[in-house]
Motif scaffolding. Structure first.
Motif, PDB file in Angstrom:
ATOM      1  N   VAL A   1       0.821  -1.079  -0.062  1.00  0.00           N
ATOM      2  CA  VAL A   1      -0.165  -0.038   0.122  1.00  0.00           C
ATOM      3  C   VAL A   1       0.887   1.222   0.127  1.00  0.00           C
ATOM      4  O   VAL A   1       1.820   1.282   0.600  1.00  0.00           O
ATOM      5  CB  VAL A   1      -1.053  -0.080   1.015  1.00  0.00           C
ATOM      6  CG1 VAL A   1      -1.775   1.469   1.394  1.00  0.00           C
ATOM      7  CG2 VAL A   1      -1.967  -1.160   1.278  1.00  0.00           C
ATOM      8  N   ILE A   2       0.392   2.330  -0.894  1.00  0.00           N
ATOM      9  CA  ILE A   2       1.473   3.601  -0.929  1.00  0.00           C
ATOM     10  C   ILE A   2       0.429   4.725  -0.063  1.00  0.00           C
ATOM     11  O   ILE A   2      -0.708   4.936  -0.166  1.00  0.00           O
ATOM     12  CB  ILE A   2       1.371   3.897  -2.373  1.00  0.00           C
ATOM     13  CG1 ILE A   2       2.044   2.721  -3.201  1.00  0.00           C
ATOM     14  CG2 ILE A   2       2.581   4.973  -2.326  1.00  0.00           C
ATOM     15  CD1 ILE A   2       3.012   2.009  -2.957  1.00  0.00           C
ATOM     16  N   GLN A   3       1.605   5.503   0.528  1.00  0.00           N
ATOM     17  CA  GLN A   3       0.951   6.463   1.490  1.00  0.00           C
ATOM     18  C   GLN A   3       1.521   7.801   0.900  1.00  0.00           C
ATOM     19  O   GLN A   3       2.497   8.001   0.341  1.00  0.00           O
ATOM     20  CB  GLN A   3       1.490   6.391   2.888  1.00  0.00           C
ATOM     21  CG  GLN A   3       0.507   7.257   3.789  1.00  0.00           C
ATOM     22  CD  GLN A   3       1.087   6.876   5.374  1.00  0.00           C
ATOM     23  OE1 GLN A   3       2.124   7.263   5.764  1.00  0.00           O
ATOM     24  NE2 GLN A   3       0.211   6.127   6.052  1.00  0.00           N
ATOM     25  N   ASN A   4       0.602   9.092   1.018  1.00  0.00           N
ATOM     26  CA  ASN A   4       1.043  10.302   0.596  1.00  0.00           C
ATOM     27  C   ASN A   4       2.059  10.773   1.515  1.00  0.00           C
ATOM     28  O   ASN A   4       2.195  10.596   2.662  1.00  0.00           O
ATOM     29  CB  ASN A   4      -0.238  11.346   0.573  1.00  0.00           C
ATOM     30  CG  ASN A   4      -0.910  11.408   2.074  1.00  0.00           C
ATOM     31  OD1 ASN A   4      -1.285  10.331   2.227  1.00  0.00           O
ATOM     32  ND2 ASN A   4      -1.230  12.234   2.283  1.00  0.00           N
ATOM     33  N   GLU A   5       2.756  11.797   0.748  1.00  0.00           N
ATOM     34  CA  GLU A   5       3.977  12.241   1.707  1.00  0.00           C
ATOM     35  C   GLU A   5       3.675  13.767   2.173  1.00  0.00           C
ATOM     36  O   GLU A   5       2.936  14.530   1.360  1.00  0.00           O
ATOM     37  CB  GLU A   5       5.165  12.408   0.607  1.00  0.00           C
ATOM     38  CG  GLU A   5       5.814  10.815   0.325  1.00  0.00           C
ATOM     39  CD  GLU A   5       7.163  10.743  -0.294  1.00  0.00           C
ATOM     40  OE1 GLU A   5       7.481  11.973  -0.753  1.00  0.00           O
ATOM     41  OE2 GLU A   5       7.758   9.729  -0.416  1.00  0.00           O
ATOM     42  N   SER A   6       4.446  14.099   3.167  1.00  0.00           N
ATOM     43  CA  SER A   6       4.048  15.325   3.786  1.00  0.00           C
ATOM     44  C   SER A   6       5.077  16.313   2.958  1.00  0.00           C
ATOM     45  O   SER A   6       4.791  17.715   3.584  1.00  0.00           O
ATOM     46  CB  SER A   6       4.586  15.340   5.242  1.00  0.00           C
ATOM     47  OG  SER A   6       5.870  14.971   5.232  1.00  0.00           O
ATOM     48  N   SER A   7       5.893  16.287   1.928  1.00  0.00           N
ATOM     49  CA  SER A   7       6.376  17.221   1.313  1.00  0.00           C
ATOM     50  C   SER A   7       6.886  16.557  -0.106  1.00  0.00           C
ATOM     51  O   SER A   7       6.970  15.411  -0.249  1.00  0.00           O
ATOM     52  CB  SER A   7       7.716  17.848   2.203  1.00  0.00           C
ATOM     53  OG  SER A   7       8.636  16.776   2.186  1.00  0.00           O
ATOM     54  N   GLY A   8       7.250  17.462  -0.881  1.00  0.00           N
ATOM     55  CA  GLY A   8       7.496  17.180  -2.285  1.00  0.00           C
ATOM     56  C   GLY A   8       6.312  16.957  -3.129  1.00  0.00           C
ATOM     57  O   GLY A   8       5.212  17.450  -3.002  1.00  0.00           O
TER      58      GLY A   8
END
Length: 225
Positions: free
Chosen positions: A139-146
């Motif tokens: 499963v892939i999770q959204n990132e807090s930057s970029g």
């Protein structure tokens, strides 16, 4: 006993057993207490299922299936397969109900469509090298930057991969990352969290989604999944 129905496992729990950064690889089967280790892992699975507790694993943050370094790709594949082996041994089915959750951990050199597509195609090429059980759990999770905010993650890791390879990835939503790295559609205002939550929810194929949610109350911070 306190009505927790999901437990997030840190990759640090496995220590050297899941450390594939150098030539010092621990072969569990060669340890004198290997059978004892297996029995303990199986008992964890039995207790979790008896109490309706699901598990998720968050591997090391240096993992990436899009890295330009082949050694990173090789190590990532070994570590992800190790975590899947743990879940197999514990008796959990190979699906997203007990996921292995990672982030892209890679920034496109440019933000144009063709460059991003090449990155995602590279991800999928390496994704196919994982064991079938690991693929089913990833499963892939959204990132807090970029670059990889919630909308970009949905656009490329789910919609594009589904259209191109009939393999849209399951996506896990992290509310703090969405706040710090908000999504936009074109030049419009930020996409509301409820829209991203709804879109990510639909990627779980009927399985109860595992999202990371943090709330701050006064000086304390509370996290839940």
């Amino acid at each position: 006993k306190i009505n927790i129905n999901h437990y997030r496992i840190s990759s640090s729990l496995f220590s050297l057993a899941s450390d594939f950064t150098d030539d010092l690889t621990i072969d569990l089967q060669k340890l004198s207490n290997y059978q004892e280790i297996l029995n303990k892992i199986r008992s964890i699975g039995v207790i979790a299922r008896q109490n309706s507790v699901t598990l998720s694993i968050y591997p090391d943050s240096t993992n990436s299936l899009m890295s330009d370094d082949d050694s990173v790709i090789e190590r990532t594949i070994k570590e992800l397969n190790f975590h899947s082996w743990f879940l197999d041994t514990a008796g959990f089915p190979s699906n997203a109900a007990n996921p292995i959750i990672i982030k892209p951990n890679y920034e496109p050199t440019k933000e144009d469509h063709n460059t991003v597509v090449k990155c995602v195609q590279k991800f999928y090429k390496n994704f196919e090298k994982l064991s079938e059980e690991t693929q089913n759990r990833l499963v892939i999770q959204n990132e807090s930057s970029g670059y990889w905010n919630a909308v970009k993650l949905f656009q490329y890791f789910h919609v594009y991969l589904h259209e191109k390879f009939d393999k849209g990835m399951v996506l896990s939503y992290y509310n703090v990352a969405d706040e710090r790295n908000p999504s936009k559609l074109g030049s419009t205002s930020d996409v509301e969290p409820v829209v991203n939550i709804g879109a990510f929810h639909e990627t779980w194929r009927g399985v109860v989604p595992i999202f990371l949610w943090s709330e701050k109350k006064g000086a304390t911070s509370n996290s839940s999944v």
